[in-house]
Structure formats: structure tokens, C-alpha cells
Design a protein around this motif. Structure first.
Motif, PDB file in Angstrom:
ATOM      1  N   PRO A   1       0.843  -1.207   0.000  1.00 20.74           N
ATOM      2  CA  PRO A   1       0.000   0.000   0.000  1.00 20.74           C
ATOM      3  C   PRO A   1       0.879   1.258   0.000  1.00 20.74           C
ATOM      4  CG  PRO A   1      -0.057  -1.097   2.148  1.00 20.74           C
ATOM      5  CD  PRO A   1       0.688  -2.001   1.231  1.00 20.74           C
ATOM      6  N   PRO A   2       0.333   2.369  -0.544  1.00 26.48           N
ATOM      7  CA  PRO A   2       1.152   3.599  -0.603  1.00 26.48           C
ATOM      8  C   PRO A   2       1.473   4.082   0.811  1.00 26.48           C
ATOM      9  CG  PRO A   2      -1.169   4.067  -1.119  1.00 26.48           C
ATOM     10  CD  PRO A   2      -1.044   2.567  -1.004  1.00 26.48           C
ATOM     11  N   GLU A   3       2.707   4.574   0.977  1.00 28.50           N
ATOM     12  CA  GLU A   3       3.050   5.133   2.294  1.00 28.50           C
ATOM     13  C   GLU A   3       2.293   6.450   2.480  1.00 28.50           C
ATOM     14  OE1 GLU A   3       4.656   2.085   3.537  1.00 28.50           O
ATOM     15  OE2 GLU A   3       4.874   3.864   4.806  1.00 28.50           O
ATOM     16  N   PRO A   4       1.791   6.734   3.684  1.00 25.86           N
ATOM     17  CA  PRO A   4       1.091   8.024   3.898  1.00 25.86           C
ATOM     18  C   PRO A   4       2.078   9.179   3.680  1.00 25.86           C
ATOM     19  CG  PRO A   4       0.891   6.561   5.809  1.00 25.86           C
ATOM     20  CD  PRO A   4       1.864   5.933   4.875  1.00 25.86           C
ATOM     21  N   SER A   5       1.523  10.373   3.488  1.00 24.13           N
ATOM     22  CA  SER A   5       2.411  11.538   3.235  1.00 24.13           C
ATOM     23  C   SER A   5       3.296  11.775   4.460  1.00 24.13           C
ATOM     24  CB  SER A   5       1.513  12.773   3.037  1.00 24.13           C
ATOM     25  OG  SER A   5       0.828  12.973   4.263  1.00 24.13           O
ATOM     26  N   PRO A   6       4.439  12.431   4.268  1.00 25.79           N
ATOM     27  CA  PRO A   6       5.388  12.650   5.385  1.00 25.79           C
ATOM     28  C   PRO A   6       4.692  13.288   6.589  1.00 25.79           C
ATOM     29  CG  PRO A   6       6.338  13.384   3.312  1.00 25.79           C
ATOM     30  CD  PRO A   6       4.915  13.023   3.021  1.00 25.79           C
ATOM     31  N   THR A   7       3.691  14.151   6.294  1.00 25.85           N
ATOM     32  CA  THR A   7       3.066  14.811   7.474  1.00 25.85           C
ATOM     33  C   THR A   7       2.398  13.766   8.368  1.00 25.85           C
ATOM     34  OG1 THR A   7       1.102  15.041   6.115  1.00 25.85           O
ATOM     35  CG2 THR A   7       2.522  16.991   6.325  1.00 25.85           C
ATOM     36  N   SER A   8       2.218  12.569   7.810  1.00 23.68           N
ATOM     37  CA  SER A   8       1.464  11.619   8.645  1.00 23.68           C
ATOM     38  C   SER A   8       2.408  10.784   9.507  1.00 23.68           C
ATOM     39  CB  SER A   8       0.672  10.681   7.740  1.00 23.68           C
ATOM     40  OG  SER A   8       1.597   9.848   7.086  1.00 23.68           O
ATOM     41  N   LEU A   9       3.709  11.102   9.481  1.00 30.28           N
ATOM     42  CA  LEU A   9       4.593  10.294  10.338  1.00 30.28           C
ATOM     43  C   LEU A   9       4.744  11.017  11.675  1.00 30.28           C
ATOM     44  CD1 LEU A   9       7.362   9.407   7.726  1.00 30.28           C
ATOM     45  CD2 LEU A   9       5.292   8.151   8.335  1.00 30.28           C
ATOM     46  N   ILE A  10       4.711  10.260  12.761  1.00 35.94           N
ATOM     47  CA  ILE A  10       4.944  10.951  14.039  1.00 35.94           C
ATOM     48  C   ILE A  10       6.373  10.639  14.483  1.00 35.94           C
ATOM     49  CG2 ILE A  10       2.549  11.063  14.782  1.00 35.94           C
ATOM     50  CD1 ILE A  10       2.943   8.593  16.478  1.00 35.94           C
ATOM     51  N   LYS A  11       6.986  11.588  15.131  1.00 36.79           N
ATOM     52  CA  LYS A  11       8.397  11.434  15.490  1.00 36.79           C
ATOM     53  C   LYS A  11       8.542  10.609  16.759  1.00 36.79           C
ATOM     54  CE  LYS A  11       9.589  14.101  12.042  1.00 36.79           C
ATOM     55  NZ  LYS A  11       8.383  13.577  11.353  1.00 36.79           N
ATOM     56  N   CYS A  12       7.522  10.684  17.638  1.00 35.97           N
ATOM     57  CA  CYS A  12       7.634   9.894  18.871  1.00 35.97           C
ATOM     58  C   CYS A  12       6.238   9.430  19.259  1.00 35.97           C
ATOM     59  CB  CYS A  12       8.228  10.736  19.990  1.00 35.97           C
ATOM     60  SG  CYS A  12       7.277  12.228  20.251  1.00 35.97           S
ATOM     61  N   ALA A  13       6.198   8.333  19.947  1.00 33.92           N
ATOM     62  CA  ALA A  13       4.895   7.715  20.217  1.00 33.92           C
ATOM     63  C   ALA A  13       4.289   8.309  21.488  1.00 33.92           C
ATOM     64  CB  ALA A  13       5.074   6.212  20.355  1.00 33.92           C
ATOM     65  N   THR A 205     -14.391  -2.638   0.843  1.00 34.46           N
ATOM     66  CA  THR A 205     -14.381  -1.298   1.466  1.00 34.46           C
ATOM     67  C   THR A 205     -13.195  -1.148   2.409  1.00 34.46           C
ATOM     68  OG1 THR A 205     -16.802  -1.374   1.401  1.00 34.46           O
ATOM     69  CG2 THR A 205     -15.828   0.381   2.709  1.00 34.46           C
ATOM     70  N   ILE A 206     -13.000  -2.158   3.267  1.00 36.31           N
ATOM     71  CA  ILE A 206     -11.936  -2.025   4.275  1.00 36.31           C
ATOM     72  C   ILE A 206     -10.552  -2.016   3.619  1.00 36.31           C
ATOM     73  CG2 ILE A 206     -11.792  -4.509   4.804  1.00 36.31           C
ATOM     74  CD1 ILE A 206     -11.169  -1.533   7.236  1.00 36.31           C
ATOM     75  N   SER A 207     -10.399  -2.804   2.535  1.00 35.74           N
ATOM     76  CA  SER A 207      -9.030  -2.848   1.970  1.00 35.74           C
ATOM     77  C   SER A 207      -8.681  -1.494   1.353  1.00 35.74           C
ATOM     78  CB  SER A 207      -8.890  -3.973   0.948  1.00 35.74           C
ATOM     79  OG  SER A 207      -9.769  -3.766  -0.108  1.00 35.74           O
ATOM     80  N   LYS A 212      -5.704   3.906   2.553  1.00 35.85           N
ATOM     81  CA  LYS A 212      -5.786   5.374   2.537  1.00 35.85           C
ATOM     82  C   LYS A 212      -5.540   6.007   3.904  1.00 35.85           C
ATOM     83  CE  LYS A 212      -9.167   7.771   0.578  1.00 35.85           C
ATOM     84  NZ  LYS A 212     -10.541   8.101   0.110  1.00 35.85           N
ATOM     85  N   CYS A 213      -5.731   5.195   4.957  1.00 37.64           N
ATOM     86  CA  CYS A 213      -5.838   5.855   6.273  1.00 37.64           C
ATOM     87  C   CYS A 213      -4.487   6.409   6.733  1.00 37.64           C
ATOM     88  CB  CYS A 213      -6.459   4.907   7.289  1.00 37.64           C
ATOM     89  SG  CYS A 213      -5.344   3.998   8.314  1.00 37.64           S
ATOM     90  N   ASP A 214      -4.538   7.621   7.312  1.00 37.94           N
ATOM     91  CA  ASP A 214      -3.286   8.232   7.806  1.00 37.94           C
ATOM     92  C   ASP A 214      -3.256   8.256   9.342  1.00 37.94           C
ATOM     93  OD1 ASP A 214      -4.454  11.458   6.511  1.00 37.94           O
ATOM     94  OD2 ASP A 214      -5.209  10.213   8.171  1.00 37.94           O
ATOM     95  N   LEU A 215      -4.278   7.696   9.961  1.00 38.28           N
ATOM     96  CA  LEU A 215      -4.282   7.481  11.410  1.00 38.28           C
ATOM     97  C   LEU A 215      -5.343   6.418  11.701  1.00 38.28           C
ATOM     98  CD1 LEU A 215      -3.568   8.137  14.379  1.00 38.28           C
ATOM     99  CD2 LEU A 215      -5.345   9.904  14.328  1.00 38.28           C
ATOM    100  N   PRO A 227     -12.938 -11.037  11.183  1.00 39.50           N
ATOM    101  CA  PRO A 227     -11.723 -10.461  10.604  1.00 39.50           C
ATOM    102  C   PRO A 227     -11.448  -9.016  11.021  1.00 39.50           C
ATOM    103  CG  PRO A 227     -13.491 -10.291   9.016  1.00 39.50           C
ATOM    104  CD  PRO A 227     -14.074 -10.953  10.245  1.00 39.50           C
ATOM    105  N   VAL A 228     -12.312  -8.471  11.880  1.00 39.13           N
ATOM    106  CA  VAL A 228     -12.111  -7.064  12.257  1.00 39.13           C
ATOM    107  C   VAL A 228     -10.739  -6.873  12.901  1.00 39.13           C
ATOM    108  CG1 VAL A 228     -12.855  -5.406  13.993  1.00 39.13           C
ATOM    109  CG2 VAL A 228     -14.515  -6.416  12.471  1.00 39.13           C
ATOM    110  N   ASN A 229     -10.276  -7.909  13.654  1.00 41.64           N
ATOM    111  CA  ASN A 229      -9.010  -7.697  14.386  1.00 41.64           C
ATOM    112  C   ASN A 229      -7.803  -7.742  13.463  1.00 41.64           C
ATOM    113  OD1 ASN A 229      -8.710 -10.392  13.834  1.00 41.64           O
ATOM    114  ND2 ASN A 229      -8.517 -11.037  15.969  1.00 41.64           N
ATOM    115  N   LYS A 230      -8.037  -7.907  12.152  1.00 45.88           N
ATOM    116  CA  LYS A 230      -6.911  -7.852  11.196  1.00 45.88           C
ATOM    117  C   LYS A 230      -6.615  -6.407  10.786  1.00 45.88           C
ATOM    118  CE  LYS A 230      -7.820 -12.418   9.228  1.00 45.88           C
ATOM    119  NZ  LYS A 230      -8.385 -13.158   8.094  1.00 45.88           N
ATOM    120  N   ILE A 231      -7.568  -5.502  11.052  1.00 48.71           N
ATOM    121  CA  ILE A 231      -7.401  -4.127  10.566  1.00 48.71           C
ATOM    122  C   ILE A 231      -6.099  -3.491  11.074  1.00 48.71           C
ATOM    123  CG2 ILE A 231      -8.382  -1.785  10.621  1.00 48.71           C
ATOM    124  CD1 ILE A 231     -11.177  -3.068  10.559  1.00 48.71           C
ATOM    125  N   PRO A 232      -5.781  -3.576  12.381  1.00 43.73           N
ATOM    126  CA  PRO A 232      -4.556  -2.888  12.854  1.00 43.73           C
ATOM    127  C   PRO A 232      -3.290  -3.344  12.127  1.00 43.73           C
ATOM    128  CG  PRO A 232      -5.922  -3.513  14.712  1.00 43.73           C
ATOM    129  CD  PRO A 232      -6.533  -4.184  13.515  1.00 43.73           C
TER     130      PRO A 232
END
Ligand code: APR
Length: 305
Positions: A1-13, A205-207, A212-215, A227-232
Motif C-alpha cells: 500500500p502507498p506510504e502516507p504523506s510525510p506529514t502523517s509520520l509521528i516522530k515519537c509515540a 471497502t476495508i481494503s 488510505k488511512c493516515d491514522l 476479521p475485524v481484528n486484522k485491521i490494525p
């Protein structure tokens, strides 16, 4: 899947990092379970003591069932719908008197701000739609009590008819007249029972949404059910994942036998994606809304319920 845009990366958890990241998001995917409705008075399934599965022993004894999940199995319902109906009446399913919680209103707020990609909910209580979230923004993966279907003639009952049917007789019977006689078939609420297929458009729909999801925000679920627990595990590897739940779930690879189970890396030294907000969901969301500067808006929505 495409990597989200750079703005979607967080530097620390951290929650602060998630909050500032959320302000750049366009496609927040929210996965919810029974834990977001407990403060509305609807018990969840697995919390020891208060969960549904800890309070159905009398049904297991009466109907000689091996496990609580059996009460929600399609196989049993086809053989004998009475156990399910007896439990549904006791649980007051469907219950129009319960009101959405802070969690449901928070999801509505994400939708109002145009950043909610979709809320996949395992719950059958329809509380999201009470907040006014557009129907296409909520995917009820396990169905709901919005309608019922006759297992004999496939006639549809709407929510009101279904509620009357459930609460009027032992087992809801179809009243559609077939050549003058009531059909008499058993009405099954349109929830997805164990052993039944999920809504047919779920997988496609889920795939698309996962890519697309950025969070990803996971709230109020033990992630025990596929199969819901496969989403994460299916969102892009750099997409931040926020778990808002009383306790951490899915953090120990040894406890999960089936490979589909997700794994969160909260405690891993290299963790840059996973954030955990523990304790009561409504308190966690209040804290998050305050960090976002959204608390006044959210408080107003909750106050209007
Ligand atoms: N605050 C925070 N967390 C909470 C709260 C709360 N107020 N109430 C419950 N929780 C947490 C519990 O600690 C638990 O981890 O929510 C989670 C609920 O998990 P489950 O009871 O297993 O419910 P869920 O994950 O939705 O079950 C999934 O199982 O029986 C099937 O089809 C049924 O959709 C259901 C599926």
C-alpha cells in the motif's frame, strides 16, 4: 500500500504527537467495539464480572450450551431461536433509550471536521447514527437491529416492527400473509451471528480504507474477533495507531495463536507508531479533545444528547 504523506509520520509515540498529527490528517480510520457504549449502560462482552459473557450462565444451563458465544451463533439460532430471543429481551436489545457517549460524539466531531474516513464498528447498538454521523461514514461490520428478516419468506421488518416482534412474543414470527395466512417464519434480526458471513461489501471497502488511512484509532475492543481484528495489522506500517482502551490488548505475540491477530508495539524501544491511552475511554477522549482544542465543541455536542 502507498506510504502516507510525510506529514502523517509521528516522530515519537506520545499522545501530544498524535494530537498534532491528527490536525494534519485527512483520513482517520476509527475501529470501535463494545467498550465505547458501556458508559451508555450497554455491557460489553468480555469485561470480567460485568461483561455479557459472564452473565449468561442461566442460559447456558437452561439450553445446555457449552459457551456464551453459542448464544450468538447462527447454527443455534436456526435450530432454536428462543435462547437468543430470551437474551435479547433481557439485554433490552434494541434499546432506543440509550444515548451516545463521548466516544460516539468524538467520532461525529471527526466527521464534522471532514477527517473521518470511516468508523468500522463491531457494535449492533446503532448509537453512531443517533449522533447524526452520515450513514456512509459508519460501517456496522456485525450488522445491527436496524431491521430484521424472515428466514422463511425473506420479508423485511424495520426497527420498530422488529422491536415489537422481539418484545411481543416468545420468538418473533413473520406476519406477512401468504395467500391469507401469516407466513409464520422466524424473524432474525440483521445482526451478524457467529458462523454468518459479514456484509458483502466489507472486504472491498476495508481494503481501500486501510490503504488510505493516515491514522488508525482503535477504541473499546479486545480485538478477539476476526476479521475485524486484522485491521490494525493491515494499515501502512508507518501509519500511527492509537489504542484508547481500559487495558492494552494484543501486545504479546505469544498469546496469539492465529497469525491474523494484530500486534501493538507500545513498549518496544524502537516504537514510533503505536500510542496507548489507558483507563476510561470517556476520560481519555476528554484529554485528547482538550489537547486538540476541541473540548468546548465536544462538550456542547455531548450536552445536547
Ligand atoms: N473505558 C475503556 N475501556 C473499556 C470501557 C470503558 N468504559 N468499557 C469496556 N472497555 C474495554 C474492555 O476493557 C475491553 O477491552 O473495551 C473492550 C471490550 O471488549 P469486548 O467486551 O471483547 O467487546 P468487543 O471487542 O467489541 O467484542 C467483539 O465479540 O462477542 C463478539 O460480536 C461480538 O462485536 C462483538 C465482538
Amino acid at each position: 500500500p502507498p506510504e502516507p504523506s510525510p506529514t502523517s509520520l509521528i516522530k515519537c509515540a506520545t499522545v501530544d504527537a498524535i494530537a498534532s498529527h491528527l490536525k494534519n490528517c485527512k483520513n482517520v480510520l476509527v475501529l470501535t467495539g463494545a467498550g465505547i457504549s458501556t458508559s451508555a449502560g450497554i455491557p460489553d462482552f468480555r469485561t470480567p464480572g460485568s461483561g455479557v459473557y459472564d452473565n449468561v450462565q442461566k442460559y447456558l444451563d437452561k439450553y445446555h450450551l457449552q459457551s456464551a458465544q453459542k448464544l450468538f451463533s447462527y447454527e443455534l439460532f436456526q435450530q432454536d431461536p428462543e435462547p437468543f430471543y430470551a437474551l435479547a429481551r433481557e439485554m433490552k436489545y434494541p434499546n432506543a433509550n440509550v444515548k451516545p457517549t463521548i466516544a460516539h460524539h468524538f467520532i461525529k466531531l471527526l466527521s464534522d471536521k471532514g477527517v473521518l474516513l470511516r468508523n468500522y464498528t463491531q457494535n449492533i447498538d446503532m448509537l453512531q447514527s443517533q449522533t447524526g454521523i452520515p450513514d456512509n461514514k459508519v460501517f456496522e461490520v456485525h450488522g445491527s437491529f436496524r431491521s430484521g428478516t424472515c428466514m422463511k419468506c425473506a420479508a423485511k421488518l424495520d426497527k420498530t416492527q422488529l422491536k415489537e416482534a422481539i418484545f411481543c412474543g416468545e420468538v418473533a414470527k413473520c406476519m406477512v400473509s401468504v395467500e391469507g395466512n401469516a407466513c409464520g417464519g422466524v424473524i432474525k434480526p440483521d445482526i451478524v451471528m457467529f458462523g454468518e458471513a459479514l456484509p458483502q461489501d466489507y472486504l472491498c471497502t476495508i481494503s481501500k480504507d486501510e490503504d488510505k488511512c493516515d491514522l488508525l484509532v482503535v477504541m473499546g475492543t479486545s480485538l478477539q474477533v476476526a476479521p475485524v481484528n486484522k485491521i490494525p495489522n493491515s494499515v501502512p506500517s508507518s501509519t500511527p495507531r492509537l489504542l484508547i482502551n481500559r487495558e492494552k490488548v494484543c501486545t504479546n505475540p505469544e498469546t496469539y495463536t492465529h497469525m491474523s491477530a494484530p500486534l501493538f508495539f507500545f513498549d518496544h524501544p524502537d516504537n514510533k507508531t503505536d500510542v496507548f491511552m489507558g483507563g476510561d475511554i470517556d476520560s481519555s477522549l476528554t484529554e485528547l479533545a482538550k489537547k486538540l482544542g476541541w473540548w468546548e465543541e465536544l462538550e456542547k455536542m455531548v450536552g445536547e444528547k
